[in-house]
Scaffold this active site. Structure first.
Site, PDB file in Angstrom:
ATOM      1  CG  HIS A 119      -1.731   0.946   1.466  1.00 19.25           C
ATOM      2  ND1 HIS A 119      -1.685   2.355   1.781  1.00 19.25           N
ATOM      3  CD2 HIS A 119      -3.431   1.132   1.048  1.00 19.25           C
ATOM      4  CE1 HIS A 119      -2.636   3.104   1.752  1.00 19.25           C
ATOM      5  NE2 HIS A 119      -3.957   2.187   1.339  1.00 19.25           N
ATOM      6  CG  ASP A 196       0.198  -2.548   6.490  1.00 18.47           C
ATOM      7  OD1 ASP A 196      -0.501  -2.749   7.298  1.00 18.47           O
ATOM      8  OD2 ASP A 196       0.247  -1.993   5.439  1.00 18.47           O
ATOM      9  CD  GLN A 199      -6.659  -4.148   4.266  1.00 23.50           C
ATOM     10  OE1 GLN A 199      -7.539  -4.693   4.778  1.00 23.50           O
ATOM     11  NE2 GLN A 199      -6.281  -3.104   3.770  1.00 23.50           N
ATOM     12  CE  LYS A 222      -7.445  -0.037   6.503  1.00 20.33           C
ATOM     13  NZ  LYS A 222      -8.150  -0.159   5.093  1.00 20.33           N
ATOM     14  CB  CYS A 362      -3.845   3.357  -1.693  1.00 21.92           C
ATOM     15  SG  CYS A 362      -4.985   4.660  -1.351  1.00 21.92           S
TER      16      CYS A 362
END
Length: 404
Positions: A119, A196, A199, A222, A362
């Site tokens: 991203h 990261d 997700q 999220k 993104c």
């Protein structure tokens, strides 16, 4: 799982005369009543600033705020709540790491290793840091299945590699990185490992100690929590090596006219009045995830994704990016419909009450890698069901007929 949808009141509404079919959970998840009630309860019953007052309301608010930190620490397997720093988002967490950690570490000629599926939030801060420090960016290639290539990852590591940063799960392809394996390889050359997890958290169990990552970042919105609250997990030694990037009240220990000293971890990084309600809402989201069960959530989402893949493969003209079974592929289905712009597809689906994402997500470098400019993305959450999937497939067929 049969009754979980009752906890999400937004799923009862109509959009353009149709039941809402919300398939954009990877952009932001919907919020259960439990989370909304916790935020309302804070403002109704405990509204006060934290850490600063000896009166009852402030003490109650502080207990709730710090209690949320403890819940988050337990969710991801952190050694202590002191390893959890509250930020605004994954994006802010990554920027803080670039500015407050990477800037102290890197010199000209050092290397930062990223991957082609990141991203923008995990690319741009490192690009800026590289320009400032004279460090170089290197990128790991992907396999034919759209996953990080461990062999190429290992081949690009060297004694010059100081920072390695990659997504646990791709926001476009849904592919899951072998984090533990990659972290071990990076540590062999002495590199700092940043993951990261935007997700990943809330979709399956995370154990940062078992993964042996140095930093792990994610966002509350999220994972059923409110917007404006994020998390930066760090090992103690690595947080100690990090410089605050915001200064002012709350994060200080003592201030004179000439100098200042800072609080201990993690409060030295949380300058000013924090997002108290956001943290409390995030804590409530953690409670809800635990109540439903992360194993059950993972199983439900994998089954939905597998069913969606099967359904879309039967529609002529649909190109699915990196299709494969649900194993190591979580929640995300990106595709295009031949001859139809993704935005047009998403617009027709919206007219049928189906909410999907369309665009570059993104992830311009990944779009370039795939040889496209944009795609439609449907992302499935455990509160989705077979009726959602059926409406999605029906609306997609309507879009195909409309533009035929």
């Amino acid at each position: 799982m049969k009754t979980v949808r009752d906890d999400f009141t937004i799923l009862k509404r109509q959009v353009n005369g149709h039941p809402l079919t919300y398939l954009d959970g990877e952009a932001t998840s919907q919020k259960p009543v439990h989370v909304l009630d916790s935020i309302r309860a804070y403002y109704d019953q405990e509204n006060a600033n934290v850490h600063r007052g000896v009166y009852t309301l402030s003490q109650e608010a502080t207990t709730s705020y710090e209690g949320a930190r403890g819940k988050v620490a337990e969710l991801v397997g952190a050694a202590s709540p002191k390893n959890i720093v509250f930020t605004r988002s994954t994006t802010e967490s990554l920027n803080w790491l670039a500015q407050g950690y990477g800037a102290n570490l890197l010199e000209a000629g050092d290397e930062i290793l990223l991957t082609q599926l990141e991203h923008h939030s995990n690319i741009v801060p490192w690009q800026v840091l590289a320009k400032v420090t004279g460090a170089k960016l290197r990128y790991v290639s992907l396999t034919a299945a759209g996953e990080i290539d461990p062999a190429d990852f290992k081949g690009k590591l060297s004694e010059k590699t100081k920072i390695v940063s990659f997504a646990h799960v791709s926001n476009v392809l849904g592919s899951r990185a072998p984090v533990k394996q990659l972290a071990a390889l990076a540590h062999e050359v002495g590199a700092t490992v940043i993951v990261d997890g935007a997700q990943a958290v809330g979709h399956f169990s995370i154990d940062v100690l078992d993964l042996d990552v140095d930093f792990y970042v994610f966002s509350g919105h999220k994972m059923l929590g409110p917007t404006g609250i994020g998390v930066l997990y760090g090992k103690t030694d690595f947080l100690e090596a990090m410089t605050p990037v915001q200064y002012g009240g709350e994060m200080i220990e003592r201030v004179t006219l000439e100098t200042s000293t800072f609080q201990e971890l993690p409060w030295r990084f949380e300058a000013g009045t924090p997002n108290i309600a956001g943290a409390i809402g995030l804590g409530a989201a953690v409670d809800y995830l635990n109540e439903v069960g992360l194993a059950e959530i993972a199983d439900r989402e994998e089954r939905l994704l597998a069913a969606a893949l099967t359904a879309l493969e039967k529609i002529p003209g649909v190109t699915i990016y990196e299709p494969r079974g649900a194993k190591n592929h979580y929640g995300v289905l990106s595709f295009n419909l031949a001859g139809v712009h993704p935005h047009d597809v998403a617009t027709v689906l919206d007219m049928a009450g189906v909410a999907v994402r369309a665009g570059h997500h993104c992830a311009h470098p990944l779009m370039d890698y795939l040889g496209i400019q944009s795609a439609v993305r449907a992302s499935f959450a455990f509160y989705n069901n077979q009726e959602d999937l059926d409406r999605f497939v029906s609306a997609l067929r309507q879009a195909q007929e409309y533009f035929a």
